[in-house]
Design a protein around this motif. Structure first.
Motif, PDB file in Angstrom:
ATOM      1  N   TRP A   1       0.680  -1.167   0.046  1.00  0.00           N
ATOM      2  CA  TRP A   1       0.032   0.169   0.006  1.00  0.00           C
ATOM      3  C   TRP A   1       0.954   1.287   0.174  1.00  0.00           C
ATOM      4  O   TRP A   1       0.546   2.259  -0.576  1.00  0.00           O
ATOM      5  N   PHE A   2       2.244   1.203   0.489  1.00  0.00           N
ATOM      6  CA  PHE A   2       2.886   2.303   0.445  1.00  0.00           C
ATOM      7  C   PHE A   2       3.254   2.710  -1.060  1.00  0.00           C
ATOM      8  O   PHE A   2       3.371   4.061  -1.275  1.00  0.00           O
ATOM      9  N   LEU A   3       3.543   1.792  -1.842  1.00  0.00           N
ATOM     10  CA  LEU A   3       3.975   2.177  -2.908  1.00  0.00           C
ATOM     11  C   LEU A   3       2.592   2.577  -4.033  1.00  0.00           C
ATOM     12  O   LEU A   3       2.784   3.551  -4.727  1.00  0.00           O
ATOM     13  N   LYS A   4       1.742   2.082  -3.459  1.00  0.00           N
ATOM     14  CA  LYS A   4       0.395   2.758  -4.369  1.00  0.00           C
ATOM     15  C   LYS A   4      -0.104   4.122  -3.695  1.00  0.00           C
ATOM     16  O   LYS A   4      -0.381   4.917  -4.791  1.00  0.00           O
ATOM     17  N   LEU A   5       0.251   4.417  -2.650  1.00  0.00           N
ATOM     18  CA  LEU A   5       0.090   5.491  -1.993  1.00  0.00           C
ATOM     19  C   LEU A   5       0.941   6.702  -2.695  1.00  0.00           C
ATOM     20  O   LEU A   5       0.636   7.707  -3.256  1.00  0.00           O
ATOM     21  N   CYS A   6       2.315   6.271  -2.777  1.00  0.00           N
ATOM     22  CA  CYS A   6       3.294   6.919  -3.695  1.00  0.00           C
ATOM     23  C   CYS A   6       2.843   7.325  -5.032  1.00  0.00           C
ATOM     24  O   CYS A   6       3.131   8.400  -5.749  1.00  0.00           O
ATOM     25  N   ALA A   7       2.320   6.174  -5.817  1.00  0.00           N
ATOM     26  CA  ALA A   7       1.948   6.287  -6.971  1.00  0.00           C
ATOM     27  C   ALA A   7       0.930   7.274  -7.096  1.00  0.00           C
ATOM     28  O   ALA A   7       0.914   7.864  -8.247  1.00  0.00           O
ATOM     29  N   GLY A   8      -0.041   6.830  -6.376  1.00  0.00           N
ATOM     30  CA  GLY A   8      -1.348   7.887  -6.282  1.00  0.00           C
ATOM     31  C   GLY A   8      -0.878   9.417  -6.373  1.00  0.00           C
ATOM     32  O   GLY A   8      -1.416  10.135  -6.959  1.00  0.00           O
ATOM     33  N   LEU A   9       0.162   9.780  -5.385  1.00  0.00           N
ATOM     34  CA  LEU A   9       0.515  11.138  -5.453  1.00  0.00           C
ATOM     35  C   LEU A   9       1.062  11.736  -6.638  1.00  0.00           C
ATOM     36  O   LEU A   9       0.751  12.645  -7.074  1.00  0.00           O
ATOM     37  N   PHE A  10       1.794  10.758  -7.320  1.00  0.00           N
ATOM     38  CA  PHE A  10       2.387  11.184  -8.624  1.00  0.00           C
ATOM     39  C   PHE A  10       1.283  11.218  -9.822  1.00  0.00           C
ATOM     40  O   PHE A  10       1.174  11.975 -10.646  1.00  0.00           O
ATOM     41  N   TYR A  11       0.473  10.275  -9.455  1.00  0.00           N
ATOM     42  CA  TYR A  11      -0.817  10.325 -10.576  1.00  0.00           C
ATOM     43  C   TYR A  11      -1.523  11.840 -10.443  1.00  0.00           C
ATOM     44  O   TYR A  11      -1.805  12.236 -11.396  1.00  0.00           O
ATOM     45  N   PHE A  12      -1.553  12.278  -9.324  1.00  0.00           N
ATOM     46  CA  PHE A  12      -2.542  13.459  -8.917  1.00  0.00           C
ATOM     47  C   PHE A  12      -1.523  14.579  -9.649  1.00  0.00           C
ATOM     48  O   PHE A  12      -2.022  15.651 -10.268  1.00  0.00           O
ATOM     49  N   LEU A  13      -0.271  14.533  -9.165  1.00  0.00           N
ATOM     50  CA  LEU A  13       0.757  15.740  -9.754  1.00  0.00           C
ATOM     51  C   LEU A  13       0.857  15.613 -11.213  1.00  0.00           C
ATOM     52  O   LEU A  13       0.747  16.845 -12.028  1.00  0.00           O
ATOM     53  N   THR A  14       0.790  14.375 -11.952  1.00  0.00           N
ATOM     54  CA  THR A  14       0.712  14.176 -13.436  1.00  0.00           C
ATOM     55  C   THR A  14      -0.311  14.685 -14.031  1.00  0.00           C
ATOM     56  O   THR A  14      -0.453  15.624 -15.101  1.00  0.00           O
ATOM     57  N   ALA A  15      -1.693  14.506 -13.249  1.00  0.00           N
ATOM     58  CA  ALA A  15      -2.843  15.031 -13.826  1.00  0.00           C
ATOM     59  C   ALA A  15      -3.048  16.718 -13.848  1.00  0.00           C
ATOM     60  O   ALA A  15      -3.342  17.367 -14.641  1.00  0.00           O
ATOM     61  N   GLY A  16      -2.289  17.347 -12.686  1.00  0.00           N
ATOM     62  CA  GLY A  16      -2.399  18.643 -12.485  1.00  0.00           C
ATOM     63  C   GLY A  16      -1.417  19.223 -13.434  1.00  0.00           C
ATOM     64  O   GLY A  16      -1.843  20.330 -14.340  1.00  0.00           O
ATOM     65  N   THR A  17      -0.304  18.560 -13.714  1.00  0.00           N
ATOM     66  CA  THR A  17       0.622  19.421 -14.690  1.00  0.00           C
ATOM     67  C   THR A  17       0.027  19.116 -16.234  1.00  0.00           C
ATOM     68  O   THR A  17       0.233  19.997 -16.899  1.00  0.00           O
ATOM     69  N   MET A  18      -0.614  17.935 -16.357  1.00  0.00           N
ATOM     70  CA  MET A  18      -1.164  17.785 -17.807  1.00  0.00           C
ATOM     71  C   MET A  18      -2.178  18.858 -17.969  1.00  0.00           C
ATOM     72  O   MET A  18      -2.280  19.610 -19.283  1.00  0.00           O
ATOM     73  N   LEU A  19      -3.081  19.208 -17.021  1.00  0.00           N
ATOM     74  CA  LEU A  19      -4.136  20.083 -17.242  1.00  0.00           C
ATOM     75  C   LEU A  19      -3.566  21.589 -17.350  1.00  0.00           C
ATOM     76  O   LEU A  19      -4.098  22.352 -18.416  1.00  0.00           O
ATOM     77  N   GLY A  20      -2.596  21.880 -16.589  1.00  0.00           N
ATOM     78  CA  GLY A  20      -1.774  23.143 -16.702  1.00  0.00           C
ATOM     79  C   GLY A  20      -1.075  23.208 -18.215  1.00  0.00           C
ATOM     80  O   GLY A  20      -1.301  24.430 -18.812  1.00  0.00           O
ATOM     81  N   ALA A  21      -0.684  22.187 -18.588  1.00  0.00           N
ATOM     82  CA  ALA A  21      -0.040  22.470 -19.866  1.00  0.00           C
ATOM     83  C   ALA A  21      -1.022  22.575 -21.021  1.00  0.00           C
ATOM     84  O   ALA A  21      -0.630  23.334 -21.817  1.00  0.00           O
ATOM     85  N   LEU A  22      -2.083  21.938 -20.955  1.00  0.00           N
ATOM     86  CA  LEU A  22      -3.234  21.966 -22.180  1.00  0.00           C
ATOM     87  C   LEU A  22      -3.765  23.413 -22.026  1.00  0.00           C
ATOM     88  O   LEU A  22      -4.120  24.025 -23.047  1.00  0.00           O
ATOM     89  N   LEU A  23      -3.963  24.122 -20.833  1.00  0.00           N
ATOM     90  CA  LEU A  23      -4.450  25.217 -20.660  1.00  0.00           C
ATOM     91  C   LEU A  23      -3.349  26.521 -21.017  1.00  0.00           C
ATOM     92  O   LEU A  23      -4.114  27.431 -21.454  1.00  0.00           O
TER      93      LEU A  23
END
Length: 335
Positions: A62-84
């Motif tokens: 679960w620790f690895l999944k939590l870390c991956a989830g954090l970077f999923y969130f960061l990826t989604a934020g930077t993707m949205l920022g790049a498109l806008l």
């Protein structure tokens, strides 16, 4: 929503977002063509990496999944920022490229947490769980039919359990630990198991290991462990225990030969080294009289165990008969 449907939904989202970004890019004026296309490409690449990571995310940590989830969130934020950013005329187009690169970087980090680890763990087949798609493809590529696959998995599940039992027994008894250290019993068993997983079509070539040498080793080792705990031992008991150690050592050498014969084509140098170190002339021949010898040893161990239990039961019965008894008035009476 199960994982398969979630992945389909994510693919659709990536597809429509990419199409929408291209439409916005074409409709917007004053947008640098190179910057726009590069940004869309980076965002799409980041999204595909994330989907790939989610697809392979089967690790129970679960620790690895939590870390991956954090970077999923960061990826989604930077993707949205790049498109806008590349659509907004007030923002420098170089900023959108930088955000796209960050999105790919964050997506790659998330894949490192779950994707690569999962790829490594799937190499170790778990025979007590439903077969994975990767292992199913592996079996089919080696020419196994559905019936062959079922037989192989059942056989290997039994072998895996026997190796676990052998390891627990041999590491618990000093004499058996010495056998393992001198003959590499557990290492050879695990190596043979791994070799069979790699080449399941050669299951019949390992019949002696799977159906004779490994199960006999487990049975004798467990009997040895039980008898070695007896509080009272006779000269015959010690003789049988010593013979058990000898038989287990010879079985270990036979399993080593099983392994070297199985992988002889791949590692001929190792086979030659083992043949020179372990001279076959110094070891008993297990090809002819081994079954009767091992069966006799198992019968002797079972008889010693039975005699010991009978003697313990008789001792307890004698103690109960000689123990003082009390009558109804509380007085102590003796037979």
């Amino acid at each position: 929503m199960n994982k398969k449907n979630l992945l389909k939904l994510l693919y659709l989202i990536v597809f429509f977002v990419t199409i929408g970004s291209i439409v916005l890019f074409v409709a917007s004026s004053g947008t640098n063509v190179f910057s726009g296309l590069l940004t869309i490409g980076l965002v799409a690449l980041a999204a595909l990496i994330v989907i790939k990571a989610i697809k392979q995310q089967t690790d129970k940590n679960w620790f690895l999944k939590l870390c991956a989830g954090l970077f999923y969130f960061l990826t989604a934020g930077t993707m949205l920022g790049a498109l806008l950013s590349f659509v907004d005329h007030g923002v420098d187009q170089d900023g959108s490229i930088a955000l796209g690169i960050c999105a790919v970087f964050f997506a790659g980090i998330s894949y490192l947490f779950v994707g690569i680890k999962t790829n490594r763990t799937t190499k170790n087949e778990s025979f007590d769980q439903p077969i994975s798609k990767k292992m199913l493809n592996h079996y089919q590529e080696t020419g196994l039919s559905d019936t062959d696959i079922n037989v192989f998995r059942e056989t290997m599940a039994d072998a895996k359990q026997q190796i676990i039992e052998l390891q627990a027994t041999m590491t618990a008894v000093p004499k058996l630990r010495a056998i393992n250290l001198n003959h590499d019993t557990l290492e050879v068993s695990k190596a043979m198991f791994a070799a069979l997983v790699r080449e399941p079509q050669r299951l019949q070539e390992a019949a002696d290991f799977l159906y004779k040498h490994l199960p006999n080793s487990v049975q004798i080792a467990k009997k040895y462990q039980e008898i070695s705990r007896h509080e009272i031992k006779t000269a015959d008991t010690y003789a049988v225990l010593d013979r058990s150690v000898e038989v287990l050592a010879n079985l270990s050498e036979q399993m080593k030969k099983d392994y070297t014969n199985f992988v002889a084509d791949d590692i001929s140098e190792l086979s030659s080294t083992l043949d020179s170190v372990n001279n076959p002339r110094q070891q008993p021949d297990f090809s002819s009289n081994s079954e009767s010898s091992i069966a006799q040893m198992q019968d002797q161990l079972s008889q010693i165990q039975k005699d010991y239990l009978d003697k313990q039961a008789a001792t307890k019965a004698t103690d109960n008969q000689s123990a003082p008894q009390t009558n109804k008035d509380g007085d102590v009476t003796h037979d």
